[in-house]
Design a protein around this motif. Sequence first.
Motif, PDB file in Angstrom:
ATOM      1  N   LEU A   1       0.834  -1.209   0.000  1.00 41.95           N
ATOM      2  CA  LEU A   1       0.000   0.000   0.000  1.00 41.95           C
ATOM      3  C   LEU A   1       0.870   1.262   0.000  1.00 41.95           C
ATOM      4  CD1 LEU A   1      -2.839   1.294   0.195  1.00 41.95           C
ATOM      5  CD2 LEU A   1      -2.596   1.164   2.691  1.00 41.95           C
ATOM      6  N   THR A   2       1.999   1.211   0.700  1.00 44.94           N
ATOM      7  CA  THR A   2       2.920   2.352   0.690  1.00 44.94           C
ATOM      8  C   THR A   2       3.301   2.682  -0.752  1.00 44.94           C
ATOM      9  OG1 THR A   2       3.853   1.450   2.728  1.00 44.94           O
ATOM     10  CG2 THR A   2       5.033   3.284   1.734  1.00 44.94           C
TER      11      THR A   2
ATOM     12  N   THR B   1       1.695   1.672  -3.631  1.00 47.20           N
ATOM     13  CA  THR B   1       0.583   2.076  -4.497  1.00 47.20           C
ATOM     14  C   THR B   1       0.047   3.459  -4.117  1.00 47.20           C
ATOM     15  OG1 THR B   1      -0.969   0.847  -3.112  1.00 47.20           O
ATOM     16  CG2 THR B   1      -0.157  -0.271  -5.082  1.00 47.20           C
ATOM     17  N   SER B   2       0.314   3.884  -2.874  1.00 48.80           N
ATOM     18  CA  SER B   2      -0.079   5.241  -2.452  1.00 48.80           C
ATOM     19  C   SER B   2       0.990   6.269  -2.822  1.00 48.80           C
ATOM     20  CB  SER B   2      -0.293   5.286  -0.931  1.00 48.80           C
ATOM     21  OG  SER B   2      -1.244   4.351  -0.525  1.00 48.80           O
ATOM     22  N   ARG B   3       2.070   5.772  -3.408  1.00 41.50           N
ATOM     23  CA  ARG B   3       3.193   6.633  -3.834  1.00 41.50           C
ATOM     24  C   ARG B   3       3.805   7.423  -2.685  1.00 41.50           C
ATOM     25  NH1 ARG B   3       3.427   7.245  -9.542  1.00 41.50           N
ATOM     26  NH2 ARG B   3       1.728   6.138 -10.533  1.00 41.50           N
ATOM     27  N   ILE B   4       3.869   6.756  -1.524  1.00 38.51           N
ATOM     28  CA  ILE B   4       4.543   7.368  -0.371  1.00 38.51           C
ATOM     29  C   ILE B   4       6.022   7.005  -0.479  1.00 38.51           C
ATOM     30  CG2 ILE B   4       4.721   7.409   2.148  1.00 38.51           C
ATOM     31  CD1 ILE B   4       1.741   6.480   2.197  1.00 38.51           C
TER      32      ILE B   4
ATOM     33  N   GLY C   1      -0.033   1.922   5.233  1.00 40.15           N
ATOM     34  CA  GLY C   1       1.075   2.220   4.320  1.00 40.15           C
ATOM     35  C   GLY C   1       1.949   3.351   4.834  1.00 40.15           C
TER      36      GLY C   1
END
Length: 140
Positions: free
Chosen positions: A22-23, A25-28, A111
């Motif tokens: 998720l990190t 795909t969240s572009r963090i 994420g």
Amino acid sequence: MDFEPKIVAFVCNWCTYAGADLTGTSRIKYAPNVKMIRFPCTGRIDFMLLMKAFANGADGMIVSGCHPNDCHYTSGNFHARRRWTVFRSLLEFMGVDTERIAFTWVSAAEGAKWADVVNSTVEKVRALGPCEAYKNADYE
Ligand code: FES
């Protein structure tokens, strides 16, 4: 040349691995110093895995799985937490600074927390410097 810590992350498949996904795909953005090893459950962690990671060049580690009561195998994370208590004493006895290892819980919905865990671990280990004491030790 500046020291860049090598961090090995032992993560469970069901929570932290999904959280790390998720990190991404969240572009963090987070420090690229981490190599992840995915387990079915953090209940699999054992002391020799940590020592072998140090022997193979790790400067620090993260052990992360599901939050208490969320383990897909009911109690694996509780076993991991109990082991961590013992591991910590052993590592201190062996002269390894336990600040080099982060033991934490990160769920599939966290994420941003995963990025924080990685970044704070990298910063701590960077300040401690390379972990040379057990590098190239033979544990076979
Ligand atoms: Fe995640 Fe057990 S399945 S810690």
